[in-house]
Design a protein around this motif. Structure first.
Motif, short mmCIF file in Angstrom:
data_model
loop_
_atom_site.label_atom_id
_atom_site.label_comp_id
_atom_site.label_asym_id
_atom_site.label_seq_id
_atom_site.Cartn_x
_atom_site.Cartn_y
_atom_site.Cartn_z
N PRO A 90 0.81 -1.23 0.00
CA PRO A 90 0.00 0.00 0.00
C PRO A 90 0.84 1.28 0.00
CG PRO A 90 -0.13 -1.16 2.11
CD PRO A 90 0.60 -2.05 1.18
N ASP A 91 2.08 1.21 0.47
CA ASP A 91 2.92 2.41 0.52
C ASP A 91 4.04 2.35 -0.51
OD1 ASP A 91 1.37 3.11 2.71
OD2 ASP A 91 2.73 2.11 4.11
N GLY A 92 3.71 1.89 -1.71
CA GLY A 92 4.73 1.73 -2.75
C GLY A 92 5.48 0.43 -2.49
N PHE A 93 6.72 0.40 -2.96
CA PHE A 93 7.49 -0.81 -2.73
C PHE A 93 7.94 -0.87 -1.29
CE2 PHE A 93 7.82 -0.18 -7.27
CZ PHE A 93 7.28 -1.38 -7.66
N GLY A 94 8.09 -2.07 -0.82
CA GLY A 94 8.53 -2.25 0.56
C GLY A 94 9.28 -3.56 0.67
N CYS A 185 6.20 9.51 -7.57
CA CYS A 185 6.80 10.14 -6.39
C CYS A 185 5.73 10.81 -5.55
CB CYS A 185 7.78 11.21 -6.86
SG CYS A 185 9.45 10.90 -6.42
N THR A 186 5.78 10.62 -4.25
CA THR A 186 4.77 11.27 -3.40
C THR A 186 5.28 12.61 -2.87
OG1 THR A 186 5.62 10.14 -1.44
CG2 THR A 186 3.84 9.04 -2.63
N ASN A 187 6.56 12.85 -3.02
CA ASN A 187 7.13 14.09 -2.50
C ASN A 187 6.46 15.31 -3.15
OD1 ASN A 187 9.05 16.39 -2.34
ND2 ASN A 187 10.27 14.92 -1.23
N SER A 250 13.61 12.09 0.00
CA SER A 250 12.76 11.04 0.57
C SER A 250 13.49 9.71 0.72
CB SER A 250 11.48 10.86 -0.26
OG SER A 250 11.80 10.57 -1.59
N ARG A 251 14.71 9.58 0.20
CA ARG A 251 15.38 8.28 0.28
C ARG A 251 16.75 8.31 0.94
NH1 ARG A 251 12.02 5.46 -3.41
NH2 ARG A 251 13.22 3.56 -3.36
N ALA A 252 17.30 9.52 1.15
CA ALA A 252 18.67 9.58 1.69
C ALA A 252 18.68 9.35 3.19
CB ALA A 252 19.29 10.92 1.37
N LEU A 276 12.94 0.40 2.18
CA LEU A 276 12.29 0.18 3.48
C LEU A 276 11.36 1.35 3.80
CD1 LEU A 276 15.54 -0.99 5.16
CD2 LEU A 276 13.44 -2.34 5.32
N ASN A 277 10.14 1.04 4.13
CA ASN A 277 9.18 2.08 4.49
C ASN A 277 9.32 2.46 5.96
OD1 ASN A 277 7.92 2.58 2.01
ND2 ASN A 277 6.76 0.68 2.17
N HIS A 278 8.64 3.54 6.31
CA HIS A 278 8.71 4.06 7.68
C HIS A 278 7.64 3.43 8.56
CE1 HIS A 278 8.67 7.06 10.96
NE2 HIS A 278 7.35 6.91 10.88
N SER A 279 8.00 3.22 9.83
CA SER A 279 6.98 2.85 10.81
C SER A 279 7.31 3.58 12.11
CB SER A 279 6.99 1.34 11.04
OG SER A 279 6.27 1.04 12.21
N ARG A 327 9.12 16.41 4.00
CA ARG A 327 10.34 15.76 3.52
C ARG A 327 10.07 14.50 2.70
NH1 ARG A 327 15.78 13.85 6.52
NH2 ARG A 327 16.47 12.59 4.78
N TYR A 328 9.09 13.69 3.14
CA TYR A 328 8.92 12.38 2.50
C TYR A 328 7.65 12.24 1.66
CZ TYR A 328 12.48 11.10 5.90
OH TYR A 328 13.63 11.04 6.62
N GLY A 329 6.70 13.12 1.90
CA GLY A 329 5.46 13.02 1.13
C GLY A 329 4.57 11.88 1.61
C1 LIG Z 1 12.67 5.43 1.28
S1 LIG Z 1 11.29 5.31 0.25
C2 LIG Z 1 10.62 3.73 0.65
C3 LIG Z 1 10.32 2.92 -0.58
C4 LIG Z 1 9.12 3.40 -1.34
N1 LIG Z 1 7.90 2.90 -0.76
C5 LIG Z 1 9.17 3.03 -2.82
O1 LIG Z 1 8.11 2.74 -3.38
O2 LIG Z 1 10.22 3.07 -3.40
C6 LIG Z 1 10.25 6.51 1.03
C7 LIG Z 1 8.92 6.69 0.38
O3 LIG Z 1 8.07 5.57 0.66
C8 LIG Z 1 6.75 5.97 1.00
N2 LIG Z 1 6.53 5.62 2.42
C9 LIG Z 1 7.45 5.20 3.30
N3 LIG Z 1 6.90 4.91 4.48
C10 LIG Z 1 5.59 5.16 4.37
C11 LIG Z 1 4.49 5.06 5.26
N4 LIG Z 1 4.62 4.66 6.51
N5 LIG Z 1 3.26 5.42 4.79
C12 LIG Z 1 3.09 5.84 3.51
N6 LIG Z 1 4.11 5.95 2.62
C13 LIG Z 1 5.35 5.61 3.04
C14 LIG Z 1 6.72 7.48 0.77
O4 LIG Z 1 6.28 7.68 -0.54
C15 LIG Z 1 8.17 7.89 0.91
O5 LIG Z 1 8.50 9.04 0.18
#
Ligand SMILES: C[S@@+](CC[C@H](N)C(=O)[O-])C[C@H]1O[C@@H](n2cnc3c(N)ncnc32)[C@H](O)[C@@H]1O
Length: 476
Positions: A90-94, A185-187, A250-252, A276-279, A327-329
């Motif tokens: 749901p949050d892009g790739f993870g 990109c969500t940013n 958003s990735r650094a 890796l996504n955020h939690s 910062r991350y969108g």
């Molecule tokens: C470091 S990347 C993680 C990989 C990313 N999901 C992808 O598709 O490449 C950070 C981005 O992932 C998404 N993301 C990360 N954690 C999230 C979360 N808890 N909820 C929603 N989106 C998240 C946001 O779009 C963010 O800008």
């Protein structure tokens, strides 16, 4: 889908993740191997006619210094992943666990990424790149050199990324296919003015506009029409530069890394770990292994992982949704750090509120003690209730007992204020959800903006619900 076993990267053939394609048109040749092939080719070309295989000749007639490239390239190692898969969620790739992990006393490595695959730059002058990808004299270095050390780290990384993507055969040319494109990109640097209106937060929208202006001005300053072609082709339009800055922001990650005797604060773009996504309750963390220059992704000690669990990091501790958006969108309806500014003089009793929901700890470290909670509470108490405990106006005086009628009155007043704040938004959370559910062609940035405003409303609604529960349980 790539299995964990096939993740001995950089380039397993036909590696694709979900909808993002990975073009592996040419078999990857490490710089060292390429160099070896060149030496072999030149030796073959200059070998005296009639040289027999049975008469071994020294490769070079006399000792010569090695090609300087040999020192510059270092050596290419693979990324390794253990027990995880990259998947679209749901949050892009993870990154997801492909097997159960029993809690261990020590942290366990799930990914190892060697320095050679990263794009890194020191946070202070003199700018140090590891690996040293930019040739001396390349004009992109002058641009990087001109950046403000304190405020323009995202621009430096963006330049490095654009450069890496442009170098023929560079690792990032292929990895670039894994990165979200401008439409994914969500940013919000890439958001239109109309998208920003959808935030229903004029302060945030103004800040994003300022960030956009700052990035476009930087692009205009360095990507002027008479700039060298080497520069112009890296970002032919401001959108490309905004995209690179979005990726950098958003990735650094920033880390103190040790390389031999050198210890440096560094900004890094780390392939694979950047999936890796955020939690707010992450199960992983990053660790720099200096002895062989690897970034490790590790599972926390004592963490129980089930197959299919998402592996997560905490990007920024204690960040409210508007900070995460900037910062991350992304934002979250259960961000325990989110804050609502109450103006009402009403206050509820802190300790009672905490005990009603089995929340313990200190304000900056509240957690829900789910072991002593009922099944029903376990599904109700989430990050938003923790945020309520932190953000609601409270009182606490030792040994002064609560008066239930006063508590209920205060709770009702605070609920009224929540309703008032909700009423000031032009749309309700249900209407927001409807737009998200029905607009199939919605852009990523607009979707992100609508989610943000909806998350704010969901927090207010959850606080109202929590205050209902609080009033119900006061007597018990
Ligand atoms: C470091 S990347 C993680 C990989 C990313 N999901 C992808 O598709 O490449 C950070 C981005 O992932 C998404 N993301 C990360 N954690 C999230 C979360 N808890 N909820 C929603 N989106 C998240 C946001 O779009 C963010 O800008």
């Amino acid at each position: 889908m790539a299995s964990a076993a096939s993740l001995l990267l950089p380039f397993p053939s036909h590696f694709s993740i979900g909808t993002r394609k990975f073009h592996n048109d040419a078999a990857f040749i490490s710089p060292l191997r390429k160099r070896r092939l060149q030496i072999r080719a030149s030796v073959t070309a200059t070998a005296p006619r009639g040289l027999k295989l049975s008469e071994p000749e020294p490769l070079l007639p006399e000792i010569q210094p090695a090609d300087p490239d040999f020192y510059r390239i270092g050596y290419m190692r693979n990324m390794r992943a253990y027990g995880v898969e990259f998947m679209e969620g749901p949050d892009g790739f993870g990154v997801y666990a492909s097997r159960d992990v029993e809690p261990l006393r020590r942290a366990r490595v799930i990914m190892e990424i060697p320095l050679e695959l990263m794009l890194t730059i020191s946070q202070k002058k003199p700018w140090m790149f590891f690996p040293d990808v930019i040739p001396i004299g390349h004009p992109i270095f002058d641009i990087i050199n001109s950046t403000d050390p304190e405020t323009e780290e995202d621009f430096r990384l963006a330049c490095l990324l654009l450069y890496g993507l442009d170098v023929q055969g560079h690792f990032w040319q292929s990895y670039g296919d894994f990165l979200p494109g401008t439409d994914q990109c969500t940013n919000l640097l890439l958001a239109s003015k109309d998208d920003l209106v959808e935030l229903q937060d004029p302060d945030l929208s103004l800040r994003i506009e300022q960030h956009q202006k700052r990035a476009v001005e930087f692009w205009e300053k360095h990507w002027y029409p008479a700039a060298p072609l080497k520069i112009r082709r890296l970002a032919r339009d401001p959108e490309r530069f905004l995209w690179a800055v979005s990726i950098a922001q958003s990735r650094a990650v920033s880390m103190k890394i040790r390389l031999g005797a050198l210890v440096q604060n560094t900004n890094l773009l780390v392939p694979y770990a950047d999936m890796l996504n955020h939690s707010f309750q992450p199960n992983c963390f990053l660790h720099w292994r200096f002895k062989d220059r690897m970034l490790e992704v590790m599972i926390n000690a004592g963490q129980h992982i089930k197959e299919g669990d998402e592996m997560t990091l905490s990007y920024l501790d204690g960040a409210m949704n508007n900070v995460l958006m900037e910062r991350y969108g992304f934002s979250s309806p259960v961000n325990p750090w989110d804050v609502i500014k109450f103006s009402s003089p009403a206050k509820i009793h802190l300790d009672t509120f905490l005990s009603v929901f089995n929340i313990s700890g200190l304000e900056d470290n509240y957690h829900h003690n789910y072991k002593v909670s009922s099944e029903e509470d376990r599904s109700f108490v989430d990050g938003a209730v923790i945020a309520a405990a932190r953000t609601l106006p409270t009182w606490s005086e030792k040994d002064v007992p609560i008066i239930p009628s006063r508590e209920r009155k205060a709770a009702r007043e605070l609920q009224e204020e929540c309703h008032k704040i909700l009423g000031e938004f032009p749309t309700t959370s249900q209407q927001d959800q409807l737009v998200l559910d029905t607009d199939a062609s919605i852009s990523k940035t607009r979707e992100t903006a609508i989610k943000y405003r909806m998350h704010r409303k969901l927090l207010l609604e959850k606080i109202i619900e929590a205050l209902d529960v609080y009033q119900d349980r006061l007597f018990f």
